[in-house]
Design a protein around this motif. Sequence first.
Motif, PDB file in Angstrom:
ATOM      1  N   ALA A   8       0.835  -1.194   0.000  1.00  0.00           N
ATOM      2  CA  ALA A   8       0.000   0.000   0.000  1.00  0.00           C
ATOM      3  C   ALA A   8       0.871   1.245   0.000  1.00  0.00           C
ATOM      4  N   LYS A   9       1.959   1.181   0.755  1.00  0.00           N
ATOM      5  CA  LYS A   9       2.864   2.328   0.813  1.00  0.00           C
ATOM      6  C   LYS A   9       3.501   2.579  -0.542  1.00  0.00           C
ATOM      7  N   ALA A  10       3.938   1.506  -1.179  1.00  0.00           N
ATOM      8  CA  ALA A  10       4.568   1.648  -2.496  1.00  0.00           C
ATOM      9  C   ALA A  10       3.579   2.272  -3.477  1.00  0.00           C
ATOM     10  N   GLU A  11       2.344   1.814  -3.402  1.00  0.00           N
ATOM     11  CA  GLU A  11       1.317   2.354  -4.276  1.00  0.00           C
ATOM     12  C   GLU A  11       1.136   3.841  -4.024  1.00  0.00           C
ATOM     13  N   PHE A  12       1.107   4.174  -2.761  1.00  0.00           N
ATOM     14  CA  PHE A  12       0.945   5.575  -2.393  1.00  0.00           C
ATOM     15  C   PHE A  12       2.080   6.430  -2.958  1.00  0.00           C
ATOM     16  N   PHE A  13       3.294   5.960  -2.839  1.00  0.00           N
ATOM     17  CA  PHE A  13       4.419   6.743  -3.351  1.00  0.00           C
ATOM     18  C   PHE A  13       4.379   6.833  -4.864  1.00  0.00           C
ATOM     19  N   GLU A  79      -1.572  15.955   6.300  1.00  0.00           N
ATOM     20  CA  GLU A  79      -0.189  15.524   6.511  1.00  0.00           C
ATOM     21  C   GLU A  79       0.622  15.540   5.225  1.00  0.00           C
ATOM     22  N   VAL A  80      -0.058  15.674   4.121  1.00  0.00           N
ATOM     23  CA  VAL A  80       0.656  15.718   2.845  1.00  0.00           C
ATOM     24  C   VAL A  80       1.703  16.829   2.861  1.00  0.00           C
ATOM     25  N   ARG A  81       1.345  17.899   3.508  1.00  0.00           N
ATOM     26  CA  ARG A  81       2.297  19.019   3.568  1.00  0.00           C
ATOM     27  C   ARG A  81       3.585  18.581   4.258  1.00  0.00           C
ATOM     28  N   ASP A  82       3.464  17.863   5.363  1.00  0.00           N
ATOM     29  CA  ASP A  82       4.641  17.365   6.094  1.00  0.00           C
ATOM     30  C   ASP A  82       5.480  16.472   5.196  1.00  0.00           C
ATOM     31  N   LEU A  83       4.772  15.628   4.484  1.00  0.00           N
ATOM     32  CA  LEU A  83       5.488  14.691   3.624  1.00  0.00           C
ATOM     33  C   LEU A  83       6.300  15.437   2.577  1.00  0.00           C
ATOM     34  N   LEU A  84       5.692  16.423   1.973  1.00  0.00           N
ATOM     35  CA  LEU A  84       6.391  17.177   0.942  1.00  0.00           C
ATOM     36  C   LEU A  84       7.587  17.913   1.544  1.00  0.00           C
ATOM     37  N   ARG A  85       7.410  18.364   2.762  1.00  0.00           N
ATOM     38  CA  ARG A  85       8.516  19.040   3.441  1.00  0.00           C
ATOM     39  C   ARG A  85       9.670  18.069   3.660  1.00  0.00           C
ATOM     40  N   ASP A  86       9.370  16.894   4.181  1.00  0.00           N
ATOM     41  CA  ASP A  86      10.406  15.880   4.390  1.00  0.00           C
ATOM     42  C   ASP A  86      11.098  15.535   3.074  1.00  0.00           C
ATOM     43  N   ALA A  87      10.280  15.418   2.037  1.00  0.00           N
ATOM     44  CA  ALA A  87      10.856  15.055   0.747  1.00  0.00           C
ATOM     45  C   ALA A  87      11.855  16.124   0.303  1.00  0.00           C
ATOM     46  N   ARG A  88      11.476  17.361   0.529  1.00  0.00           N
ATOM     47  CA  ARG A  88      12.388  18.456   0.184  1.00  0.00           C
ATOM     48  C   ARG A  88      13.695  18.311   0.939  1.00  0.00           C
ATOM     49  N   ALA A  89      13.597  18.024   2.227  1.00  0.00           N
ATOM     50  CA  ALA A  89      14.797  17.894   3.061  1.00  0.00           C
ATOM     51  C   ALA A  89      15.676  16.752   2.550  1.00  0.00           C
ATOM     52  N   ILE A  90      15.059  15.649   2.236  1.00  0.00           N
ATOM     53  CA  ILE A  90      15.828  14.506   1.772  1.00  0.00           C
ATOM     54  C   ILE A  90      16.493  14.833   0.450  1.00  0.00           C
ATOM     55  N   LEU A  91      15.735  15.456  -0.408  1.00  0.00           N
ATOM     56  CA  LEU A  91      16.264  15.803  -1.720  1.00  0.00           C
ATOM     57  C   LEU A  91      17.471  16.704  -1.579  1.00  0.00           C
ATOM     58  N   ARG A  92      17.343  17.653  -0.664  1.00  0.00           N
ATOM     59  CA  ARG A  92      18.474  18.550  -0.438  1.00  0.00           C
ATOM     60  C   ARG A  92      19.675  17.732   0.021  1.00  0.00           C
ATOM     61  N   GLY A  93      19.435  16.838   0.972  1.00  0.00           N
ATOM     62  CA  GLY A  93      20.521  16.006   1.479  1.00  0.00           C
ATOM     63  C   GLY A  93      21.157  15.183   0.376  1.00  0.00           C
ATOM     64  N   VAL A  94      20.332  14.604  -0.453  1.00  0.00           N
ATOM     65  CA  VAL A  94      20.853  13.763  -1.519  1.00  0.00           C
ATOM     66  C   VAL A  94      21.667  14.592  -2.501  1.00  0.00           C
ATOM     67  N   LEU A  95      21.134  15.732  -2.867  1.00  0.00           N
ATOM     68  CA  LEU A  95      21.843  16.567  -3.832  1.00  0.00           C
ATOM     69  C   LEU A  95      23.161  17.050  -3.250  1.00  0.00           C
ATOM     70  N   ASP A  96      23.143  17.443  -1.993  1.00  0.00           N
ATOM     71  CA  ASP A  96      24.392  17.834  -1.334  1.00  0.00           C
ATOM     72  C   ASP A  96      25.386  16.695  -1.370  1.00  0.00           C
ATOM     73  N   GLY A  97      24.885  15.514  -1.029  1.00  0.00           N
ATOM     74  CA  GLY A  97      25.757  14.354  -1.012  1.00  0.00           C
ATOM     75  C   GLY A  97      26.380  14.109  -2.365  1.00  0.00           C
TER      76      GLY A  97
ATOM     77  N   LEU B  83      10.222  10.432   6.667  1.00  0.00           N
ATOM     78  CA  LEU B  83       9.332  10.340   5.512  1.00  0.00           C
ATOM     79  C   LEU B  83       8.443   9.107   5.619  1.00  0.00           C
ATOM     80  N   LEU B  84       9.038   8.000   5.971  1.00  0.00           N
ATOM     81  CA  LEU B  84       8.260   6.765   6.079  1.00  0.00           C
ATOM     82  C   LEU B  84       7.212   6.893   7.181  1.00  0.00           C
ATOM     83  N   ARG B  85       7.587   7.594   8.233  1.00  0.00           N
ATOM     84  CA  ARG B  85       6.639   7.803   9.326  1.00  0.00           C
ATOM     85  C   ARG B  85       5.446   8.631   8.827  1.00  0.00           C
ATOM     86  N   ASP B  86       5.731   9.739   8.147  1.00  0.00           N
ATOM     87  CA  ASP B  86       4.661  10.579   7.609  1.00  0.00           C
ATOM     88  C   ASP B  86       3.782   9.785   6.654  1.00  0.00           C
ATOM     89  N   ALA B  87       4.434   8.968   5.847  1.00  0.00           N
ATOM     90  CA  ALA B  87       3.681   8.187   4.868  1.00  0.00           C
ATOM     91  C   ALA B  87       2.703   7.261   5.585  1.00  0.00           C
TER      92      ALA B  87
END
Lengths: 113, 113
Positions: A8-13, A79-97, B83-87
């Motif tokens: 279900a989670k995979a579907e959601f993503f 909660e979608v807003r939170d999720l999008l926020r987290d995604a932004r943070a992760i994306l930033r981290g990944v791009l920095d990395g 992110l997984l938690r929010d999801a």
Amino acid sequence: MTVPLYQAKAEFFRTLGHPARIRILELLSERDHAVHELLSEIAVEPSSLSQQLAILRRAGLVAQRRVAGEVVYSVIVPEVRDLLRDARAILRGVLDGQAQLKRDLKPPGRAKR
Amino acid sequence: MTVPLYQAKAEFFRTLGHPARIRILELLSERDHAVHELLSEIAVEPSSLSQQLAILRRAGLVAQRRVAGEVVYSVIVPEVRDLLRDARAILRGVLDGQAQLKRDLKPPGRAKR
DNA sequence: CGCAGACTTGATTACTTCTGCATGTGCGAA
DNA sequence: TTCGCACATGCAGAAGTAATCAAGTCTGCG
């Protein structure tokens, strides 16, 4: 369990895995929008937008209502807003990395802030 | 920006859009795992698992290292856990909402369970 | 060196998803 | 009722994604 939770989670993503749908959710997180408003922001064909909206509706993430001849959409699950926020943070981290990796491999680097 | 931000986000979410990859990230969020450990948890062929791991690696979410003849994976970006938690929270909300909708009016659609 | 175990990669084939166009539906105006 | 606008849906071709099997790489051990 009818459907394993992780499926279900995979579907959601996957539901979020489309540029137009991300844009829609971001815009709707700010405030409700009519379809023609979304249309003027998103640069996609009307029929395509409608399909993406249908997908989000079926996923239970947004709702539509008719107001004075227009169709207005809104986010159901806040909660979608939170999720999008987290995604932004992760994306930033990944791009920095990745940028850092690139610096390790190549001397010419730039400030990282 | 080489790639529009919302497109990068969509790509990122698509990376998560697979049951095996979700499972992998959940397991790796708990602690590092060797490939054969993941394999015994996830019920998928070795080659398939390897491919999913490769996708997560390319996405910059996990890293591999060799330890005593085994390959051990770990999560690079810690925010993945958030992110997984929010999801999970959203999924719960959506499923609740659907159940309620079903009670209110019977929507024409797929039979679930 | 040569072999075995632990993974990884490539190629093939079967699906699933996206896109654009044509058509359909619902609502308010005339 | 009929027209027109605002959306929604169906469909066919194109593009992307996943499962499987065969073959390849890397490491440590005799």
